[in-house]
Design an enzyme around this catalytic site. Structure first.
Site, PDB file in Angstrom:
ATOM      1  N   ASP A  49      14.352  26.802  19.532  1.00 61.91           N
ATOM      2  CA  ASP A  49      14.729  27.002  20.925  1.00 61.91           C
ATOM      3  C   ASP A  49      13.975  26.056  21.854  1.00 61.91           C
ATOM      4  OD1 ASP A  49      16.547  28.953  20.284  1.00 61.91           O
ATOM      5  OD2 ASP A  49      15.204  30.623  20.698  1.00 61.91           O
ATOM      6  N   GLY A  50      12.737  25.708  21.501  1.00 63.94           N
ATOM      7  CA  GLY A  50      11.969  24.775  22.322  1.00 63.94           C
ATOM      8  C   GLY A  50      12.639  23.417  22.404  1.00 63.94           C
ATOM      9  N   ARG A  54      14.181  21.494  25.930  1.00 62.38           N
ATOM     10  CA  ARG A  54      13.893  20.121  26.345  1.00 62.38           C
ATOM     11  C   ARG A  54      15.179  19.291  26.478  1.00 62.38           C
ATOM     12  NH1 ARG A  54       9.348  21.863  23.823  1.00 62.38           N
ATOM     13  NH2 ARG A  54       7.346  21.055  24.593  1.00 62.38           N
ATOM     14  N   ASN A 129      15.274  29.091  30.485  1.00 69.72           N
ATOM     15  CA  ASN A 129      14.618  30.330  30.058  1.00 69.72           C
ATOM     16  C   ASN A 129      13.914  31.058  31.198  1.00 69.72           C
ATOM     17  OD1 ASN A 129      15.284  30.734  27.402  1.00 69.72           O
ATOM     18  ND2 ASN A 129      13.225  30.425  26.590  1.00 69.72           N
ATOM     19  N   ASP A 130      12.894  30.423  31.758  1.00 70.90           N
ATOM     20  CA  ASP A 130      12.105  31.144  32.748  1.00 70.90           C
ATOM     21  C   ASP A 130      11.258  30.215  33.608  1.00 70.90           C
ATOM     22  OD1 ASP A 130       9.902  30.476  31.029  1.00 70.90           O
ATOM     23  OD2 ASP A 130      10.190  32.317  29.908  1.00 70.90           O
ATOM     24  N   ARG A 140      -9.173  34.458  35.233  1.00 73.23           N
ATOM     25  CA  ARG A 140      -9.217  35.391  36.350  1.00 73.23           C
ATOM     26  C   ARG A 140      -7.791  35.696  36.794  1.00 73.23           C
ATOM     27  NH1 ARG A 140     -13.672  32.164  40.074  1.00 73.23           N
ATOM     28  NH2 ARG A 140     -15.431  32.335  38.626  1.00 73.23           N
ATOM     29  N   ASP A 159      -2.083  38.615  35.723  1.00 73.50           N
ATOM     30  CA  ASP A 159      -2.208  37.335  35.025  1.00 73.50           C
ATOM     31  C   ASP A 159      -1.122  36.378  35.469  1.00 73.50           C
ATOM     32  OD1 ASP A 159      -4.375  38.261  33.661  1.00 73.50           O
ATOM     33  OD2 ASP A 159      -3.378  38.481  31.729  1.00 73.50           O
TER      34      ASP A 159
END
Length: 274
Positions: A49-50, A54, A129-130, A140, A159
């Site tokens: 999927d990566g 791309r 995707n996102d 932090r 996060d």
């Protein structure tokens, strides 16, 4: 490009006699892909999927469909697997295949001009995707005020925050507790990442929603687009996300229910039958 993928690409060109009508490029070469794909009718990806994320970045504005051959692990967006690919792939060259169109997101970041002029814009960036606003290398939490269609919804101490397409709902958003949405839906999912303050439940939004992430406090963050394009965000900056004018297009031979029929298998769960 991994050697196994390159070897398979050359084998496809040779054994299927594609010859001068084909070209081979690494998925990371986005500029090269966009240039070579202009006169192409179909793009075949070899990887996971990566790789598709791309490649889609380069070809979605051109409206070119793709077929994915899975050499990865999950392969939610891929269509074929390596065994049998030489027998199955030719049918995608003949026409008449179902075209599956998937909604995308468009994100831009903004920074106030110290001289009081119009905000400085970076982008737009397009995601299949996102789009994720997350803490950087410093461990932090960040403070993110989320505005949906002009309404203040919640301020997160977390996060990060994810806005995922239906296609991306099986990825990072799902791992963070978000729902799985039918990939052909145009709805989007907002999912907080380990929220200490603010809403903890994910929200499902309509496709036309405009979502702003305002980075508050003193902690910097990273804007991540589809997990591989990353941009620094400073306190006081904000990110605006809307529906992209582009859509990802896939050629499909499987029935519409194939996604649900193979969902548990792709997620690595065993389906218990009575």
């Amino acid at each position: 490009m991994i050697p196994e993928a390159l070897n398979l690409a050359h084998a496809i060109v040779s054994e299927l006699d594609l010859g001068a009508n084909s070209w081979i490029l690494a998925a990371e070469d986005v500029n090269g892909l966009a240039a070579r794909a202009v006169n192409s009718d179909l793009v075949i990806t070899i990887g996971g999927d990566g790789t598709i994320l791309r490649v889609n970045r380069a070809i979605a504005p051109l409206g070119i469909p793709l077929v994915g051959v899975n050499m990865g692990r999950l392969g939610f967006m891929t269509e074929l697997t390596v065994p049998g690919v030489m027998d199955e792939l030719p049918q995608y060259f003949k026409g008449g295949m179902r075209v599956s169109e998937h909604s995308m997101l468009m994100a831009s970041s903004f920074r106030r001009d110290p001289d009081g002029a119009e905000p400085i814009q970076h982008g737009p960036y397009h995601a299949l995707n996102d789009v994720v606003l997350t803490r950087g290398q410093v461990s932090r939490v960040i403070t993110v005020r989320v505005v949906i269609d002009g309404a203040d919804v919640s301020t997160f101490r977390a996060d990060g925050v994810i806005l995922a397409t239906a296609t991306g709902s099986t990825g990072y958003s799902f791992a963070a507790g978000g729902p799985i949405v039918d990939p052909l839906s145009d709805d989007v999912v907002l999912t907080p990442l380990a929220s200490h303050v603010g809403l903890t439940a994910p929200l499902v939004l309509r496709p036309t929603s405009s979502v702003d992430f305002h980075l508050e406090g003193s902690q910097g963050a990273i804007l991540s687009v589809d997990g591989f394009e990353n941009h620094p965000i400073e306190p006081g900056d904000w990110v605006r996300i809307t529906r992209s004018p582009h859509r990802a297009r896939f050629l499909r031979a499987h029935e519409h229910n194939y996604f649900w029929a193979t969902l548990t298998q792709r997620l690595g769960f065993s389906l218990q039958r009575r």
